[in-house]
Design an enzyme around this catalytic site. Structure first.
Site, mmCIF file in Angstrom:
data_model
loop_
_atom_site.group_PDB
_atom_site.id
_atom_site.type_symbol
_atom_site.label_atom_id
_atom_site.label_comp_id
_atom_site.label_asym_id
_atom_site.label_seq_id
_atom_site.Cartn_x
_atom_site.Cartn_y
_atom_site.Cartn_z
ATOM 1 N N LYS A 99 4.093 -22.173 21.593
ATOM 2 C CA LYS A 99 3.505 -22.841 20.438
ATOM 3 C C LYS A 99 4.094 -22.354 19.119
ATOM 4 C CE LYS A 99 1.561 -25.607 21.181
ATOM 5 N NZ LYS A 99 2.221 -26.887 21.618
ATOM 6 N N GLY A 101 7.295 -23.428 18.360
ATOM 7 C CA GLY A 101 8.264 -24.459 18.001
ATOM 8 C C GLY A 101 9.514 -24.403 18.854
ATOM 9 N N ARG A 103 10.430 -26.090 21.578
ATOM 10 C CA ARG A 103 11.008 -27.398 21.905
ATOM 11 C C ARG A 103 11.711 -28.003 20.711
ATOM 12 N NH1 ARG A 103 13.420 -29.778 25.659
ATOM 13 N NH2 ARG A 103 11.865 -28.858 27.091
ATOM 14 N N ARG A 182 5.466 -18.364 14.553
ATOM 15 C CA ARG A 182 4.658 -18.952 13.491
ATOM 16 C C ARG A 182 3.633 -17.925 13.032
ATOM 17 N NH1 ARG A 182 2.250 -24.724 14.233
ATOM 18 N NH2 ARG A 182 2.242 -24.477 11.965
ATOM 19 N N LYS A 308 3.410 -33.254 20.274
ATOM 20 C CA LYS A 308 3.737 -32.250 19.263
ATOM 21 C C LYS A 308 2.992 -32.570 17.967
ATOM 22 C CE LYS A 308 6.479 -30.417 22.225
ATOM 23 N NZ LYS A 308 6.075 -29.192 22.905
ATOM 24 N N GLY A 309 2.587 -31.522 17.276
ATOM 25 C CA GLY A 309 1.870 -31.721 16.027
ATOM 26 C C GLY A 309 0.418 -32.130 16.222
ATOM 27 N N ARG A 310 -0.223 -31.583 17.265
ATOM 28 C CA ARG A 310 -1.640 -31.892 17.508
ATOM 29 C C ARG A 310 -2.494 -31.451 16.316
ATOM 30 N NH1 ARG A 310 0.204 -29.544 22.281
ATOM 31 N NH2 ARG A 310 0.094 -30.852 24.158
#
Length: 345
Positions: A99, A101, A103, A182, A308-310
């Protein structure tokens, strides 16, 4: 008679003109952008001397379509030999963080004509059953590439799995290792959100984030919760440093990759000793999706999957404050070890 000859000549010129315009459009589409028409340097490497002649990046760009066919399995052994294609062990691995990033980073690096990505997470080094199958099994999971390209794979579980650093070291002690991180609290909430979504798809209930992240008995941060443990980056990195020097790691700012990807990608290009080829042309902001998408050429664009970007659930601000206070000393140590200071609260 003369009129017919003139009409015939005009028709021939029209056909030739159409062919010329079509050929020009085809070349522009395949090359992708005017910046790729500039003189291109061969790949020179920290990855050791090569016996093969250097392969110009422009040629690699033209061969992308062919490699795509090979990835789909539409190639014979004779075609593989004819085009001098190989399945190489990765020269760089995105080892984490989940989580963070991973991908997005892999897909963006794949914009570079000298990079070939493994499409799926292989889970070779963190899965005992896969690891027992041996290094040739791992190699066969890699995509076809030209000898002058570098293959990159990503498996975020590598970063937190105890056995992985030694196993990768035994494969290649000089490999390049990419870690995308992150802000730790944001990453933990994103981790929770992915699990929550999976539970909801199966009509299962799940605890609120606050109940998992905070120990109800002590009212302190629950370090037994995996999403919290994963965000203590320095603890995991210290295990890796027993096998690899810090110079073989590159830290990618996953928060900045979302809002301003190009500078982060340029730093990775430099770390991998690749000539700079990813430009602003290759990245465009999709207002509907809320993040950057990829432009390979004037025909082919790509956005990351809809998962992506939930949207994160709302979390009690006092819990966020407690988590950030908990992570702060670990973050400071992480900055000190890596030499990269990130703008985390």
């Amino acid at each position: 008679m003369l009129f017919k000859q003139q009409a015939w000549l005009r028709q021939k010129l029209l056909v030739l003109g159409s062919l010329a315009v079509g050929s020009l459009l085809y070349l522009v589409a395949r090359v992708g952008s005017l910046d790729r028409l500039q003189p291109i340097c061969p790949i020179e490497g920290r990855f050791g001397a090569r016996s093969q002649p250097e392969f110009p990046l422009r040629a690699l760009q033209f061969k992308r379509g062919l490699l795509h066919e090979f990835r789909k399995g539409n190639a014979s052994k004779d075609q593989v030999r004819l085009h001098d294609l190989v399945q190489q062990l990765p020269k760089a691995i995105i080892i984490g963080v989940r989580k963070g990033g991973t991908r997005a980073l892999l897909e963006m690096l794949n914009l570079h004509p000298a990079v070939v990505k493994a499409s799926q997470e292989i889970h070779f080094f963190d899965n005992d059953e896969n690891y027992a199958k041996g290094i040739e099994w791992y190699r066969k999971k890699m995509p076809f590439s030209y000898p002058q390209q570098i293959t990159i794979e990503k498996s975020p579980a590598y970063f937190i799995t105890e056995e992985v650093p030694e196993r990768i070291y035994k494969m290649n002690s000089s490999i390049k290792l990419l870690i995308i991180v992150r802000e730790p609290t944001t990453r933990a909430i994103s981790d929770y959100t992915q699990v929550l979504e999976g539970k909801e798809r199966k009509n299962k209930t799940y605890y609120k984030f606050e109940k998992l992240a905070i120990d109800p008995n002590t009212c302190e941060v629950n370090t037994k919760y995996k999403a919290v443990r994963t965000s203590i980056y320095t603890k995991h990195l210290e295990r890796w440093l027993k096998y690899f020097p810090i110079e073989q790691f590159h830290i990618v700012d996953g928060d900045r990759l979302i809002t301003e990807p190009l500078p982060e990608l340029q730093l990775v290009e430099k770390f991998l000793n690749l000539p700079p080829r990813i430009s602003q042309y290759n990245l465009y902001f999709n207002a509907t999706r809320g993040f950057y998408c990829l432009r390979f050429n004037i025909i082919f664009n790509k956005c990351l999957a809809g998962s992506k970007g939930r949207i994160h659930p709302e979390v009690d601000p006092s819990v966020i404050t407690k988590l950030r206070k908990f992570f702060h000393p670990f973050n400071q140590k992480f900055y000190q070890i890596t030499g990269r200071t990130l703008n985390w609260p």
